[in-house]
Design a protein around this motif. Structure first.
Motif, PDB file in Angstrom:
ATOM      1  N   PRO A  10       0.836  -1.224   0.000  1.00 24.21           N
ATOM      2  CA  PRO A  10       0.000   0.000   0.000  1.00 24.21           C
ATOM      3  C   PRO A  10       0.860   1.259   0.000  1.00 24.21           C
ATOM      4  N   GLY A  11       1.715   1.362  -0.914  1.00 25.30           N
ATOM      5  CA  GLY A  11       2.621   2.498  -1.083  1.00 25.30           C
ATOM      6  C   GLY A  11       4.038   2.087  -0.728  1.00 25.30           C
ATOM      7  N   PRO A  12       5.020   2.386  -1.633  1.00 23.24           N
ATOM      8  CA  PRO A  12       4.809   3.109  -2.877  1.00 23.24           C
ATOM      9  C   PRO A  12       3.950   2.309  -3.854  1.00 23.24           C
ATOM     10  N   THR A  13       3.206   3.055  -4.683  1.00 28.08           N
ATOM     11  CA  THR A  13       2.319   2.424  -5.653  1.00 28.08           C
ATOM     12  C   THR A  13       2.958   2.520  -7.044  1.00 28.08           C
ATOM     13  N   ASN A  14       2.292   1.923  -8.003  1.00 28.11           N
ATOM     14  CA  ASN A  14       2.821   1.955  -9.373  1.00 28.11           C
ATOM     15  C   ASN A  14       2.872   3.394  -9.894  1.00 28.11           C
ATOM     16  N   VAL A  15       4.003   3.749 -10.467  1.00 27.46           N
ATOM     17  CA  VAL A  15       4.109   5.088 -11.063  1.00 27.46           C
ATOM     18  C   VAL A  15       3.803   4.943 -12.553  1.00 27.46           C
ATOM     19  N   PRO A  16       2.735   5.582 -13.040  1.00 29.08           N
ATOM     20  CA  PRO A  16       2.381   5.433 -14.454  1.00 29.08           C
ATOM     21  C   PRO A  16       3.513   5.919 -15.364  1.00 29.08           C
ATOM     22  N   GLU A  17       3.608   5.275 -16.522  1.00 24.41           N
ATOM     23  CA  GLU A  17       4.630   5.652 -17.525  1.00 24.41           C
ATOM     24  C   GLU A  17       4.624   7.156 -17.781  1.00 24.41           C
ATOM     25  N   ARG A  18       3.421   7.679 -17.842  1.00 22.16           N
ATOM     26  CA  ARG A  18       3.269   9.094 -18.177  1.00 22.16           C
ATOM     27  C   ARG A  18       3.971   9.977 -17.142  1.00 22.16           C
ATOM     28  N   ILE A  19       3.868   9.578 -15.888  1.00 24.09           N
ATOM     29  CA  ILE A  19       4.522  10.348 -14.821  1.00 24.09           C
ATOM     30  C   ILE A  19       6.032  10.114 -14.877  1.00 24.09           C
ATOM     31  N   LEU A  20       6.431   8.864 -15.112  1.00 23.89           N
ATOM     32  CA  LEU A  20       7.875   8.589 -15.208  1.00 23.89           C
ATOM     33  C   LEU A  20       8.492   9.449 -16.305  1.00 23.89           C
ATOM     34  N   ARG A  21       7.795   9.529 -17.429  1.00 29.24           N
ATOM     35  CA  ARG A  21       8.339  10.328 -18.543  1.00 29.24           C
ATOM     36  C   ARG A  21       8.385  11.812 -18.177  1.00 29.24           C
ATOM     37  N   ALA A  22       7.372  12.260 -17.466  1.00 34.56           N
ATOM     38  CA  ALA A  22       7.341  13.683 -17.082  1.00 34.56           C
ATOM     39  C   ALA A  22       8.496  14.004 -16.127  1.00 34.56           C
ATOM     40  N   MET A  23       8.906  13.010 -15.338  1.00 39.89           N
ATOM     41  CA  MET A  23       9.971  13.239 -14.353  1.00 39.89           C
ATOM     42  C   MET A  23      11.366  13.141 -14.970  1.00 39.89           C
ATOM     43  N   ASP A  24      11.413  12.526 -16.136  1.00 38.74           N
ATOM     44  CA  ASP A  24      12.709  12.259 -16.761  1.00 38.74           C
ATOM     45  C   ASP A  24      13.156  13.508 -17.524  1.00 38.74           C
ATOM     46  N   ARG A  25      13.761  14.422 -16.816  1.00 34.75           N
ATOM     47  CA  ARG A  25      14.166  15.657 -17.492  1.00 34.75           C
ATOM     48  C   ARG A  25      15.409  16.247 -16.849  1.00 34.75           C
ATOM     49  N   ALA A  26      16.022  17.134 -17.601  1.00 35.42           N
ATOM     50  CA  ALA A  26      17.249  17.774 -17.099  1.00 35.42           C
ATOM     51  C   ALA A  26      16.895  18.694 -15.933  1.00 35.42           C
ATOM     52  N   MET A  27      17.860  18.894 -15.057  1.00 34.73           N
ATOM     53  CA  MET A  27      17.622  19.828 -13.954  1.00 34.73           C
ATOM     54  C   MET A  27      17.548  21.253 -14.505  1.00 34.73           C
ATOM     55  N   TYR A 251       7.733  18.021 -11.334  1.00 37.47           N
ATOM     56  CA  TYR A 251       7.165  17.739 -12.664  1.00 37.47           C
ATOM     57  C   TYR A 251       6.278  16.500 -12.611  1.00 37.47           C
ATOM     58  N   GLY A 252       6.687  15.535 -11.798  1.00 35.69           N
ATOM     59  CA  GLY A 252       5.865  14.338 -11.633  1.00 35.69           C
ATOM     60  C   GLY A 252       4.525  14.697 -11.015  1.00 35.69           C
ATOM     61  N   LEU A 253       4.569  15.571 -10.010  1.00 35.90           N
ATOM     62  CA  LEU A 253       3.328  15.987  -9.349  1.00 35.90           C
ATOM     63  C   LEU A 253       2.416  16.710 -10.339  1.00 35.90           C
ATOM     64  N   ARG A 254       3.008  17.521 -11.189  1.00 41.39           N
ATOM     65  CA  ARG A 254       2.179  18.236 -12.176  1.00 41.39           C
ATOM     66  C   ARG A 254       1.449  17.229 -13.081  1.00 41.39           C
ATOM     67  N   GLU A 255       2.172  16.197 -13.490  1.00 46.33           N
ATOM     68  CA  GLU A 255       1.550  15.197 -14.362  1.00 46.33           C
ATOM     69  C   GLU A 255       0.479  14.410 -13.597  1.00 46.33           C
ATOM     70  N   SER A 256       0.798  14.094 -12.346  1.00 53.99           N
ATOM     71  CA  SER A 256      -0.158  13.349 -11.520  1.00 53.99           C
ATOM     72  C   SER A 256      -1.459  14.150 -11.365  1.00 53.99           C
ATOM     73  N   LEU A 257      -1.314  15.443 -11.083  1.00 56.15           N
ATOM     74  CA  LEU A 257      -2.511  16.268 -10.893  1.00 56.15           C
ATOM     75  C   LEU A 257      -3.294  16.397 -12.202  1.00 56.15           C
ATOM     76  N   ALA A 258      -2.567  16.411 -13.315  1.00 55.37           N
ATOM     77  CA  ALA A 258      -3.255  16.471 -14.621  1.00 55.37           C
ATOM     78  C   ALA A 258      -4.040  15.183 -14.848  1.00 55.37           C
ATOM     79  N   MET A 259      -3.434  14.042 -14.505  1.00 52.50           N
ATOM     80  CA  MET A 259      -4.128  12.758 -14.695  1.00 52.50           C
ATOM     81  C   MET A 259      -5.369  12.673 -13.805  1.00 52.50           C
ATOM     82  N   ILE A 260      -5.208  13.152 -12.569  1.00 51.00           N
ATOM     83  CA  ILE A 260      -6.349  13.117 -11.640  1.00 51.00           C
ATOM     84  C   ILE A 260      -7.482  13.999 -12.171  1.00 51.00           C
ATOM     85  N   ALA A 261      -7.115  15.163 -12.700  1.00 49.17           N
ATOM     86  CA  ALA A 261      -8.143  16.060 -13.239  1.00 49.17           C
ATOM     87  C   ALA A 261      -8.831  15.422 -14.444  1.00 49.17           C
ATOM     88  N   GLU A 262      -8.065  14.751 -15.282  1.00 41.07           N
ATOM     89  CA  GLU A 262      -8.666  14.125 -16.474  1.00 41.07           C
ATOM     90  C   GLU A 262      -9.635  13.008 -16.072  1.00 41.07           C
TER      91      GLU A 262
END
Ligand code: PLP
Length: 419
Positions: A10-27, A251-262
């Motif tokens: 019950p946590g950590p839970t699966n991180v969706p691909e979409r969030i992983l990709r959103a987190m994969d970025r340069a500093m 950035y991951g949180l931004r994607e997560s919140l977008a998914m939740i809103a969708e």
């Protein structure tokens, strides 16, 4: 081991691909003029997940435990009395944290498997005529026992007692998965972590504070530096943080919140309920019991499943992991060896959960629990089939090459199968 790991703690839970990709970025420079656009959007969107329009969200590079600490030290002083029901390892740990900060905790011990006793809380608060109790600490979803408490009922009991204590609610394993209504329940400090319903790695401790909680800061004398709301408020107002934030997590949180809103929060809550009911059907079919003592306590994010006398639940977990690549949650503290937990929160669907149920069923049989092969899976499957939503419409422009084959034949001409 080939194939994928089935992560059902019950946590950590699966991180969706979409969030992983959103987190994969340069500093990037967290003091640049572009940064506030990211940060300010997060503060705004987080409020929806807490269901508040007046609360202020704080994002700490921490975990749920940091959120607990931030909530207490910003609003209380050493020696202050707080009331806290204890019904599992997480309510226990929060109490321990409060005590280590010099707070005096009036503990209401409740049997593990039950939740916050609203009536008892109401009685204690009505007897506190001098209003010495400054806060009430409630764990909304006790992850150790799979018990969800009725925070609305707790609030009604506080109101009936006309008691002004601040209401602190741990929503670490509920927020974003089980209905949480900060404004309606007049929660003063709501706490969550990133690694559960928000579908992110661990690394953020998020606290939402009501105007009443923010006002309490003026008199709160607990020492605080890293978790000081004041420093956060000043920096956040400009879209910055008082220290270096974790850029990928934001950035991951931004994607997560977008998914939740969708998906929509109500749809997400309903999905968690339905998935949980399938697990509960499997548990019944296995002839086993949940740690949660009555349906009113059943959690839609985690099921804590008691194993029969003479069986060590740690063996079930060990076999599931080593033989079937399935991670189940362990029994914590006094529940160690007595139960295993299936986490059913975050980015999940029916087939994922059926895989976990099948793995748990096989592991149970491997350690000698008498279970008829397939009964748990069958029960869950029946539940999911009988409660399935109407089949979604096929996309109008469905033009895969196969759909263009003439009945029983080859494609008429290659040219007709242009995608
Ligand atoms: N509260 C609850 C209900 C939890 O389930 C957990 C962790 O699982 C915590 C608090 C502590 O959170 P963390 O491990 O992120 O510090």
């Amino acid at each position: 081991m080939p194939g994928r790991n089935f992560l059902f703690v019950p946590g950590p839970t699966n991180v969706p691909e979409r969030i992983l990709r959103a987190m994969d970025r340069a500093m990037e420079d967290h003091r640049s003029s572009a940064f506030p656009e990211l940060a300010s959007g997060l503060f705004h969107d987080l409020r929806k997940v807490f269901a508040t329009t007046t609360g202020q969200a704080f994002i700490f590079p921490a975990t749920g435990t940091g959120g607990w600490e931030a909530a207490l030290v910003n609003t209380l002083s050493p020696g202050d009395r707080v009331l806290a029901p204890r019904y599992g390892q997480f309510s226990h740990l929060w109490i321990d944290l409060a005590q280590r900060h010099g707070l005096r905790v009036d503990i209401i011990d409740v049997e593990w498997g039950e939740g916050a006793p609203a009536d008892r809380i109401g009685e204690i608060l009505s007897q506190d005529k001098q209003h010495e109790i400054k806060g009430l600490l409630v764990v909304h979803n006790e992850t150790a026992t799979g018990v969800t408490s009725d925070v609305g009922a707790v609030r009604r009991a506080m109101d009936a007692a006309q008691h002004p204590a601040l209401l602190y609610v741990d929503g670490v394993s509920s927020i974003g998965s089980i209905e949480f209504r900060m404004d309606e329940w007049k929660v003063d400090l709501a706490i969550t972590g990133s690694q559960k319903g928000l579908m992110l790695p661990a690394g953020l401790g998020i606290v939402c504070a009501s105007p009443k909680a923010l006002a309490a800061r003026e008199h709160a004398k607990c020492p605080r530096v890293f978790f000081d709301f004041g420093d956060m408020i000043r920096a956040n107002a400009m879209g910055y943080f008082p220290y270096t934030p974790s850029i990928p997590m934001l950035y991951g949180l931004r994607e997560s919140l977008a998914m939740i809103a969708e998906q929509g929060l109500d749809t997400i809550y309903a999905r968690h309920r339905r998935l949980a009911e399938g697990v509960r059907a499997a548990v019944r079919a296995w002839g086993l019991k949940l740690c949660a003592k009555a349906p009113k306590w059943y959690s839609d994010t985690v099921s804590a499943i008691l194993v029969p006398e003479g069986v060590n639940a740690a063996d079930v977990i060990d076999v599931a992991f080593r033989r079937y690549n399935l991670a189940l949650g362990a029994g914590l503290a006094r529940m160690s060896g007595k139960l295993f937990r299936i986490g059913h929160l975050g980015d999940l669907n029916e087939l994922m959960l059926l895989g976990a149920i099948a793995g748990a069923e096989m592991a149970l049989r491997d350690v000698g629990v008498q279970v008829t092969p397939g009964v748990g899976v069958a029960a869950a499957e029946e539940h999911y089939r009988s409660t399935a939503a109407p089949l979604p419409a096929r996309p109008a422009a469905s033009s895969s090459p196969d759909t263009q084959l003439p009945p029983g034949g080859k494609p008429a001409a290659r040219a007709t199968v242009r995608a």
